[in-house]
Enzyme design. Structure first.
Site, PDB file in Angstrom:
ATOM      1  N   ASP A  42       0.809  -1.217   0.000  1.00  0.00           N
ATOM      2  CA  ASP A  42       0.000   0.000   0.000  1.00  0.00           C
ATOM      3  C   ASP A  42       0.844   1.269   0.000  1.00  0.00           C
ATOM      4  O   ASP A  42       0.340   2.357  -0.230  1.00  0.00           O
ATOM      5  CB  ASP A  42      -0.852   0.027   1.278  1.00  0.00           C
ATOM      6  CG  ASP A  42      -2.235  -0.538   1.051  1.00  0.00           C
ATOM      7  OD1 ASP A  42      -2.768  -0.371  -0.041  1.00  0.00           O
ATOM      8  OD2 ASP A  42      -2.767  -1.147   1.999  1.00  0.00           O
TER       9      ASP A  42
HETATM   10  C1  GLC Z   1      -1.100  -0.319   5.042  1.00  0.00           C
HETATM   11  C2  GLC Z   1       0.264   0.116   5.410  1.00  0.00           C
HETATM   12  C3  GLC Z   1       0.254   1.426   6.118  1.00  0.00           C
HETATM   13  C4  GLC Z   1      -0.537   2.403   5.309  1.00  0.00           C
HETATM   14  C5  GLC Z   1      -1.929   1.881   5.056  1.00  0.00           C
HETATM   15  C6  GLC Z   1      -2.741   2.777   4.220  1.00  0.00           C
HETATM   16  O1  GLC Z   1      -1.774  -0.682   6.191  1.00  0.00           O
HETATM   17  O2  GLC Z   1       0.872  -0.817   6.238  1.00  0.00           O
HETATM   18  O3  GLC Z   1       1.557   1.844   6.325  1.00  0.00           O
HETATM   19  O4  GLC Z   1      -0.589   3.639   5.959  1.00  0.00           O
HETATM   20  O5  GLC Z   1      -1.830   0.663   4.394  1.00  0.00           O
HETATM   21  O6  GLC Z   1      -3.963   2.184   3.858  1.00  0.00           O
HETATM   22  C1  GLC Z   2      -1.511  -3.747   5.368  1.00  0.00           C
HETATM   23  C2  GLC Z   2      -2.744  -3.717   4.507  1.00  0.00           C
HETATM   24  C3  GLC Z   2      -2.592  -4.591   3.311  1.00  0.00           C
HETATM   25  C4  GLC Z   2      -1.320  -4.247   2.606  1.00  0.00           C
HETATM   26  C5  GLC Z   2      -0.138  -4.296   3.528  1.00  0.00           C
HETATM   27  C6  GLC Z   2       1.133  -3.854   2.881  1.00  0.00           C
HETATM   28  O1  GLC Z   2      -1.392  -4.976   5.965  1.00  0.00           O
HETATM   29  O2  GLC Z   2      -3.867  -4.113   5.243  1.00  0.00           O
HETATM   30  O3  GLC Z   2      -3.661  -4.438   2.446  1.00  0.00           O
HETATM   31  O4  GLC Z   2      -1.173  -5.141   1.557  1.00  0.00           O
HETATM   32  O5  GLC Z   2      -0.376  -3.475   4.625  1.00  0.00           O
HETATM   33  O6  GLC Z   2       1.149  -2.507   2.609  1.00  0.00           O
END
Ligand code: GLC
Ligand code: GLC
Length: 814
Positions: free
Chosen positions: A487
């Site tokens: 993400d």
């Molecule tokens: C994921 C990532 C986090 C980010 C989030 C946004 O959870 O780990 O760092 O802020 O996505 O949706």
């Molecule tokens: C968090 C989010 C997931 C994403 C991951 C890596 O776990 O929930 O959707 O793939 O972060 O950013």
């Protein structure tokens, strides 16, 4: 250093001191009514949606970290001394403190000056309520006169509004008190037809429903004036902060135990029958009263608890293993499966690190959660798949998140995360392999929940696949969009404005930046979809999917290989991300794991080479870091990943979710030693002995462990809600132990450490119980099968032809 121990017999983790490094929590409820409970009874409850139907209030990021919860106070009416048997919120010195976190329940209590108080908290199956069963025992040689006070703080339903809109909220709180039951009915007079209630099995000496009356001005939960005084004030909340508190007086003889049951619940009335008498403003209690009466009876509460235990016995009974490694057994047989239920239910919405107001259910997250959940309750997996597919857009793309209460896509976050659609194929394939329920593919499912747009689920999968074919970049790799699995790799964002969301800001056209990760996922999805098409008799279509997968595999070979490992992506300038050409972030874990998992490079040695590079550059004793070298500064063209300080989260943290991709990849190249070694490094039970470094719960996975660039290398964060749960469960059970549901039977292909003499497992699969014994006869991974005494060719046990429901399988590995 440890803060407790595993009681595997009872399937519990027993915490023996209350001051754990962080709150160590558990979940109550596994269907519609949920609670989070910490080892000191902190936490909150909600019905279905942690944001929109919050039953009790909780203040995140508090001081101390965990404050507010399901607190009980005991008061010695002789001396006036008072304390909480769960330690918080009084933090009084205690003897014999323990918190037993079990499957859907927690028992917390202690002794103080000869008075023992323990409370069992749980949510009965099929009910929207929680039971607190408090036992108080007098171990003194003399009679004891005691007071018991309960306490909870009601949330005014929408947790986001509750925490911000005080000018309104201080005026709307309403309660009713009838026959000792406290009813919280804020907004019931207008558009809500639900209310909460808090009941007690004993005759009350008093009650309070206004926070200030109970706690007292300028005081906190640690020293409520009502408890100090030994007397409630029978306050009725008009606005401000409605709470529920009962006061019960107990006179206990030496050795005597008394049980008090509290029931906290959520109830809905039909709109036409909200009030009783009709036309009044009084909540109709006709349908709730029998429920309350039932569970205030300790015998019924005990029976509900026994039913909950039996339910978990049957869920966990689907897969039980006996291996030479205690930590493997404990996680597979108990805690990892249990965590898979929590992640399936909550997605990433409500934990002590997810506030319940930030996110709905993630599309990619929920699909991946199925991998670890589907074997437990297939009917709920089916429902989830159909809900997810109904939020898919006509383009084949998907809303990144949806709200569990409305089941609608979340417009604020929107779509364009170009990996999302493929996870639906992965999730559906897992469901089909487990259940053989092909009818799901013919279920009519709308797009974007638009009535009239229904098409069979199978068509949704087709559109998912085509979505990528219509979005290829300059190298023929999939365009990344807002982000892929990572993400925080936001290659079209270029944000220089503080506070802008990296996920929803798009400053670039998005026609250049490509993802090698999505390419790998596309290859995997193509193979899965081809297998599904073939089962449906669509041979030509299957060939097309495979041809597309092969083509993408070639593109990855041409543009996604960096010499010693797989490239991660191309940025908006067309430059490589995750390449030796880069100054920082030269190698990423995602493509090493996922390309191999998709079968790319298995035949020509690239897979093995990539996995060697993981050992050389990414593996640490605490797990495999996400990339190296960590980004030491912010890169405008890379996005959120470089916003994190080195070693944390996606910037070179050990992002546990993707470690199992490498474990699976290692099994695919036949290296069971390495696969299991990686498994052990992040196994929470195996890390229990370093709890003061790890800090999070030793019974569940955390999203992240700080990487080697972090000053706190080895420290875990964001426990419970993470794709790590499903992926590790999937990696250990289906790839390392190698017991895999397949379309034509149960496939058996263990890739275990060389030092293991074998293992045993019981697996229930499509109504049949398979008792499997694996014996090592040589160093390799070749499998010879004997089924009910007769040798069979291949490594798949076909379903028994004659309706037998017990099958014994002997496996020789050589
Ligand atoms: C994921 C990532 C986090 C980010 C989030 C946004 O959870 O780990 O760092 O802020 O996505 O949706
Ligand atoms: C968090 C989010 C997931 C994403 C991951 C890596 O776990 O929930 O959707 O793939 O972060 O950013």
């Amino acid at each position: 250093m440890q803060y407790g121990y595993f009681d595997d017999q009872n399937r519990e983790y027993v915490i023996t001191r209350p001051d754990t490094p962080l709150p160590w929590i558990n979940y109550l409820g596994c269907q519609a009514y949920f609670g989070i409970i910490s080892n000191t009874a902190g936490g909150y409850s909600f019905y279905r949606d942690a944001r929109l139907r919050r039953v009790t209030r909780y203040r995140y990021n508090n001081v101390p970290f965990d404050l507010g919860g399901r607190y009980i106070y005991l008061r010695d009416d002789g001396s006036g001394e008072f304390w909480s048997p769960s330690w918080q919120p009084t933090r009084h010195e205690l003897e014999d403190y323990s918190c037993r976190h079990g499957m859907g329940y927690s028992v917390i209590g202690s002794k103080y000056k000869g008075i023992e108080g323990r409370t069992r908290y749980f949510v009965p199956l099929d009910e929207n309520l929680e039971i607190w069963q408090l036992s108080v025992t007098n171990h003194r040689p003399t009679p004891a006169a005691l007071s018991v006070f309960s306490s909870i703080e009601f949330c005014l339903w929408d947790a986001q509004d509750d925490a911000t809109n005080f000018q309104r909220n201080f005026s709307i709180g309403q309660v009713e008190i009838e026959e000792g039951v406290i009813y919280h009915k804020t907004e019931y007079r207008e558009r809500r037809d639900h209310f909460a209630y808090f009941a007690c099995s004993d005759a009350l000496a008093g009650f309070d429903t206004q926070r200030e009356a109970f706690v007292g001005p300028y005081r906190g939960w640690d020293r409520p004036v009502a408890v100090e005084r030994g007397e409630s004030s029978n306050s009725v909340a008009y606005g401000w902060a409605p709470i529920g508190s009962h006061h019960v007086e107990l006179a206990l003889q030496p050795g005597e135990t008394r049980q008090i049951v509290f029931v906290l619940g959520y109830h809905e009335n039909p709109v036409e029958e909200k009030f009783d008498p009709p036309g009044s403003q009084i909540v109709s209690k006709k349908t709730v009263k029998p429920v309350i009466a039932k569970y205030l009876d300790p015998a019924n509460a005990d029976a509900a608890f026994a039913a909950l235990r039996a339910y978990w016995d049957s869920l966990l009974g689907v897969c039980q293993v006996e291996t030479p490694d205690l930590h493997t057994d404990r996680m597979v047989n108990i805690w990892n499966a249990y965590q898979c239920m929590a992640t399936f239910n909550m997605s990433r919405s409500a934990s002590f690190y997810e506030s319940g107001i930030g996110r709905g259910l993630g599309f990619r997250d929920s699909n991946q959660d199925l991998l670890g959940f589907v074997q437990m309750v297939p009917s709920r997996a089916r429902e989830r798949i159909l809900d997810l597919a109904a939020t898919q857009l006509p383009s084949g793309g998907a809303y990144h998140q949806y709200q569990p209460l409305t089941k609608r896509g979340n417009n604020d976050v929107g779509s364009n995360f170009n990996d999302d659609p493929h996870w639906l194929i992965v999730g559906v394939a897992a469901y089909l392999k487990e259940t053989g329920d092909w009818s799901i593919l013919d279920e009519p499912v709308p797009y974007d929940n638009e009535p009239g747009s229904e098409q069979p689920l199978y068509e949704h999968l087709q559109r998912s696949f085509h979505y990528t074919l219509e979005r290829l970049g300059p190298h023929g790799l999939p365009l990344i969009g807002r982000a892929d699995w990572n993400d925080c790799l936001n290659l079209n964002c270029f944000s220089d404005t503080p506070g802008q969301s990296f996920q929803t800001t798009t400053n670039k056209e998005g026609k250049v930046a490509e993802s090698v990760f999505i390419a790998a996922l596309f290859v995997l999805a193509g193979k899965e979809l081809a297998a599904i098409a073939r089962q449906r008799g669509l041979e030509d279509e299957a060939k097309q999917y495979l041809a597309e997968a092969v083509k993408m595999d070639e593109v990855v070979h041409a543009y996604g290989w960096d010499g010693e490992w797989f490239v991660r992506a191309y940025d908006d300038f067309g430059r490589k991300v995750g390449s030796r050409e880069c100054e920082e972030g030269k190698i990423f874990i995602e493509t090493q794991g996922f390309c191999v998992l998709a079968g790319i490079g298995l035949e020509d040695g690239l897979a093995k080479r990539a996995l060697e590079s993981v050992v050389e550059h990414l593996a640490t004793p605490h797990g495999i870091v996400l990339q190296q070298p960590a980004y030491s500064r912010y890169y405008l063209e890379l996005g959120e990943i470089s916003s994190y300080p080195p070693g944390y989260k996606e910037n070179a943290g050990i992002f546990c979710h993707n470690n199992p991709w490498v474990m699976i990849a290692e099994t695919l190249v036949g290296n069971g030693d390495r696969a299991h070694d990686y498994y052990a490094r992040i196994n929470p039970s195996a890390r229990e002995a370093i709890s003061d470094l790890h800090r999070c719960e030793p019974y569940v996975y955390s999203q992240m462990i700080a990487g080697r660039d972090a000053p706190t290398h080895g420290e875990a964060k964001n426990s419970w809600l993470t794709g790590t749960a499903a992926w590790n469960y999937y990696a250990i059970t289906q790839w390392i132990l190698g017991i895999r549901p397949a379309y034509d039977g149960l496939e058996i292909a263990p890739v275990i450490p060389k030092s293991w003499p074998g293992f045993k497992t019981t697996r229930k699969f499509r109504g049949v119980t398979y008792r499997i014994t694996v014996d090592r006869a040589g160093d390799g991974n070749a499998v010879a099968l004997t089924v009910d005494g007769a040798p069979i060719p291949g490594h798949t046990v076909p379903p028994p032809a004659d309706g037998r429901t017990e099958v014994s399988v002997e496996v020789t590995l050589s």
